[in-house]
Motif scaffolding. Structure first.
Motif, PDB file in Angstrom:
ATOM      1  N   GLY A 153      -8.804  -5.368  -2.315  1.00 61.75           N
ATOM      2  CA  GLY A 153      -8.864  -4.638  -1.462  1.00 61.75           C
ATOM      3  C   GLY A 153      -7.927  -3.577  -1.782  1.00 61.75           C
ATOM      4  N   LEU A 154      -7.378  -3.634  -1.849  1.00 66.75           N
ATOM      5  CA  LEU A 154      -6.588  -2.450  -1.916  1.00 66.75           C
ATOM      6  C   LEU A 154      -7.817  -1.391  -2.716  1.00 66.75           C
ATOM      7  CD1 LEU A 154      -3.779  -0.049  -1.630  1.00 66.75           C
ATOM      8  CD2 LEU A 154      -3.078  -1.284  -3.470  1.00 66.75           C
TER       9      LEU A 154
ATOM     10  N   THR B 274     -10.311  -0.861  -2.781  1.00 62.71           N
ATOM     11  CA  THR B 274     -11.521  -0.189  -2.340  1.00 62.71           C
ATOM     12  C   THR B 274     -11.718   0.447  -0.858  1.00 62.71           C
ATOM     13  OG1 THR B 274     -12.809  -2.974  -2.207  1.00 62.71           O
ATOM     14  CG2 THR B 274     -13.538  -1.420  -0.185  1.00 62.71           C
ATOM     15  N   ILE B 275      -9.796   0.045  -0.522  1.00 66.98           N
ATOM     16  CA  ILE B 275      -9.542   1.534   0.225  1.00 66.98           C
ATOM     17  C   ILE B 275      -8.893   2.523  -0.479  1.00 66.98           C
ATOM     18  CG2 ILE B 275      -9.086  -0.014   2.558  1.00 66.98           C
ATOM     19  CD1 ILE B 275      -6.080   0.634   1.515  1.00 66.98           C
ATOM     20  N   ARG B 276      -8.702   2.964  -1.751  1.00 69.01           N
ATOM     21  CA  ARG B 276      -7.967   4.023  -2.109  1.00 69.01           C
ATOM     22  C   ARG B 276      -9.625   5.203  -2.317  1.00 69.01           C
ATOM     23  NH1 ARG B 276      -2.832   2.516  -5.921  1.00 69.01           N
ATOM     24  NH2 ARG B 276      -1.956   1.747  -4.099  1.00 69.01           N
TER      25      ARG B 276
ATOM     26  N   VAL C 206       1.566  -1.284   0.049  1.00 62.63           N
ATOM     27  CA  VAL C 206       0.481  -0.514  -0.334  1.00 62.63           C
ATOM     28  C   VAL C 206       0.665   1.220   0.087  1.00 62.63           C
ATOM     29  CG1 VAL C 206      -1.622   0.885   1.130  1.00 62.63           C
ATOM     30  CG2 VAL C 206      -1.971  -1.146   1.430  1.00 62.63           C
TER      31      VAL C 206
END
Length: 76
Positions: free
Chosen positions: A71-72, A74-76, A43
């Motif tokens: 998942g990455l 989604t959090i960006r 990340v």
């Protein structure tokens, strides 16, 4: 070392690192406790690794990495 920590330490997905451990002599694989399988992604913020996401348990490292990347995203 868990996949997420390897990914953040080397600022690269663990699947990419697995390709770097070939050849003769000392390699990344010689670092005690490291695991070079797909499933870990770094990340990064402004090009600097700040964390990692590691996924394990799917039938293959390719799928583990796919889910880590999801998942990455989604959090960006």
């Amino acid at each position: 070392m868990p996949q997420r920590l390897v990914a953040v330490s080397f600022n690269a997905p663990t699947s990419e690192l697995a390709g770097r451990v070939t050849g003769q002599g000392a390699t990344l694989r010689d670092i005690p406790g490291t695991l070079f399988l797909g499933g870990g992604v770094p990340v990064a913020v402004d090009g600097t690794s700040i964390a990692g996401i590691g996924v394990g348990g799917a039938p293959s490292g390719d799928l583990d990495e796919k889910y880590a990347r999801a998942g990455l995203a989604t959090i960006r």
